[in-house]
Design a protein around this motif. Structure first.
Motif, PDB file in Angstrom:
ATOM      1  N   UNK A 128      -3.014   0.511  -3.760  1.00 48.83           N
ATOM      2  CA  UNK A 128      -4.249  -0.003  -4.036  1.00 48.83           C
ATOM      3  C   UNK A 128      -4.092  -1.382  -4.756  1.00 48.83           C
ATOM      4  N   UNK A 129      -2.827  -1.430  -5.584  1.00 46.83           N
ATOM      5  CA  UNK A 129      -2.895  -2.680  -6.256  1.00 46.83           C
ATOM      6  C   UNK A 129      -2.457  -3.897  -5.297  1.00 46.83           C
ATOM      7  N   UNK A 147      -1.379  -7.614   4.204  1.00 48.09           N
ATOM      8  CA  UNK A 147      -1.438  -6.152   3.431  1.00 48.09           C
ATOM      9  C   UNK A 147      -2.798  -5.499   3.775  1.00 48.09           C
ATOM     10  N   UNK A 148      -4.000  -6.539   3.742  1.00 49.62           N
ATOM     11  CA  UNK A 148      -5.150  -5.992   4.208  1.00 49.62           C
ATOM     12  C   UNK A 148      -5.174  -5.438   5.600  1.00 49.62           C
ATOM     13  N   UNK A 176      -0.841 -14.086  -2.651  1.00 46.32           N
ATOM     14  CA  UNK A 176      -0.317 -13.489  -1.462  1.00 46.32           C
ATOM     15  C   UNK A 176       1.102 -13.129  -1.003  1.00 46.32           C
ATOM     16  N   UNK A 177       2.098 -13.935  -1.378  1.00 43.13           N
ATOM     17  CA  UNK A 177       3.388 -13.428  -1.497  1.00 43.13           C
ATOM     18  C   UNK A 177       3.634 -12.097  -1.973  1.00 43.13           C
ATOM     19  N   UNK A 178       3.216 -12.002  -3.285  1.00 45.38           N
ATOM     20  CA  UNK A 178       3.525 -10.637  -3.961  1.00 45.38           C
ATOM     21  C   UNK A 178       2.896  -9.649  -3.600  1.00 45.38           C
ATOM     22  N   UNK A 179       1.396  -9.773  -2.837  1.00 41.76           N
ATOM     23  CA  UNK A 179       0.967  -8.679  -2.454  1.00 41.76           C
ATOM     24  C   UNK A 179       1.363  -8.309  -0.980  1.00 41.76           C
ATOM     25  N   UNK A 180       2.074  -9.231  -0.277  1.00 35.83           N
ATOM     26  CA  UNK A 180       2.934  -8.757   1.017  1.00 35.83           C
ATOM     27  C   UNK A 180       4.058  -8.196   0.454  1.00 35.83           C
TER      28      UNK A 180
END
Length: 380
Positions: free
Chosen positions: A65-66, A87-88, A43-47
């Protein structure tokens, strides 16, 4: 409404700053082993894959998309990873699914009220709606969650006082006794318009006010040239029952009603208690030691003080100038302290600067003296 958007933009900048920092750090350390991380790390890296760009009150967010895929994986494996919703929600908003994105933000903030990333999106929604009550609700929530940032949060409100149109909304918010009220009152504007607005607010609102904040506002009004308002504020909130109408004070507690002292490499005027001051003027120099505002009705006034050693009194001078007028020998009155100094207050001026200066041109060394027993009163 332009001012409202400016306030929102400043608040967005405060809360978005950690996002920019995290993004840069994460981009530098990302590798292909993401699948091995737990849901919170994902979640941290997606943010961190959310691209954040700010221009004034506009905050542009985008995610590739990643980042979306990683966020979905994170939330699927760890439903408490609220950062994954950021991010979603950004992706849904970019796809035109604003209602779904807003619902996701609401759900995420119920899950984690301290989530700054989702807080950014909530503030962005308030900004888009130009919702001033919503702004203050968010400001109060953020102040509760992040006490160390309260001083940063109130800075945009202080800046907004330059625009009179913002004052009624800020007044309404203060009446509700928000968490940030005390910090707001201590954040005194420097501009004349901002000072005038804060003074007007103070006359109608008490929530969050302290003796310290009242003293800070008095200092701002006096230093900002709003002399009449400074004395009105002094009368209403700071002057004791036995305070003289002139406002003359031998101490510096409420300067510039009371001595506003000077300290530099060559000149010093340092309080030593009991209304006494140590004076220092470097040899072959001269300068202002201190000044204070006094309010005078037409008539004659006398200033007296005890100088130790007495021989130094001739090197100390007290002057009286109409506040706001050009301070020249022709525009003011000035006398040395080796005798009682008398001054005449004119009907053309009611607020003056009383100024102490010192010189060490004719002394054997530096001027090093003590001044005590200062009095300034009408001659009857």
């Amino acid at each position: 409404m332009t001012r409202v958007l400016r306030i929102l933009g400043c608040l967005l900048a405060v809360i978005a700053a950690p996002l920019l920092l995290v993004q840069g750090m994460a981009n530098a350390r990302m590798d292909a082993r993401l699948a091995d991380l737990n849901g919170f790390w994902k979640a941290d890296l997606a943010s961190a894959l959310v691209q954040v760009e700010q221009s004034g009150s506009t905050l542009r967010l985008d995610v590739n998309d990643a980042g979306i895929e990683l966020a979905q994986q994170a939330f699927a494996s760890e439903p408490l990873a609220s950062d994954a919703l950021f991010p979603i929600a950004v992706a849904w908003a970019a796809d035109g699914r604003a209602d779904d994105a807003n619902a996701l933000v609401d759900a995420g903030l119920r899950l984690d009220k301290r989530n700054r990333s989702l807080g950014v999106l909530e503030l962005q929604r308030v900004a888009a709606a130009q919702d001033l009550p919503g702004l203050f609700a968010q400001l109060n929530r953020l102040s509760v969650l992040y006490p160390p940032l309260i001083n940063d949060f109130v800075q945009p409100l202080t800046a907004a006082l330059d625009d009179a149109a913002s004052v009624p909304a800020i007044r309404d918010a203060l009446v509700a006794e928000p968490v940030w009220a005390e910090a707001f009152w201590k954040s005194v504007p420097r501009s004349p318009r901002g000072l005038a607005s804060m003074y007007a607010l103070r006359e109608t609102v008490d929530a969050g006010v302290t003796g310290e904040s009242d003293a800070l506002l008095l200092e701002g009004l006096g230093n900002g040239g709003l002399f009449a308002q400074a004395f009105d504020h002094w009368d209403a909130h700071l002057a004791g029952a036995d305070a003289p109408r002139t406002g003359f004070m031998a101490d510096d507690e409420f300067a510039p009603i009371g001595w506003r002292s000077t300290r530099s490499g060559s000149v010093s005027f340092a309080a030593r208690g009991g209304g006494g001051y140590d004076i220092y003027v470097e040899r072959q120099t001269a300068g202002e030691l201190a000044r204070q505002l006094v309010r005078l009705t037409p008539g004659t006034y006398r200033f007296t003080a005890e100088t130790s050693p007495a021989r130094d009194a001739e090197h100390l001078r007290v002057s009286l100038f109409c506040a706001g007028a050009e301070e020249t020998a022709a525009g003011g009155q000035s006398q040395t302290l080796d005798q009682a100094a008398t001054f005449t207050a004119s009907p053309a001026c009611d607020i003056y600067w009383l100024v102490l200066t010192g010189e060490a041109y004719a002394t054997r060394g530096a001027l090093d003296a003590r001044l005590t027993g200062m009095q300034f009163e009408a001659v009857r």
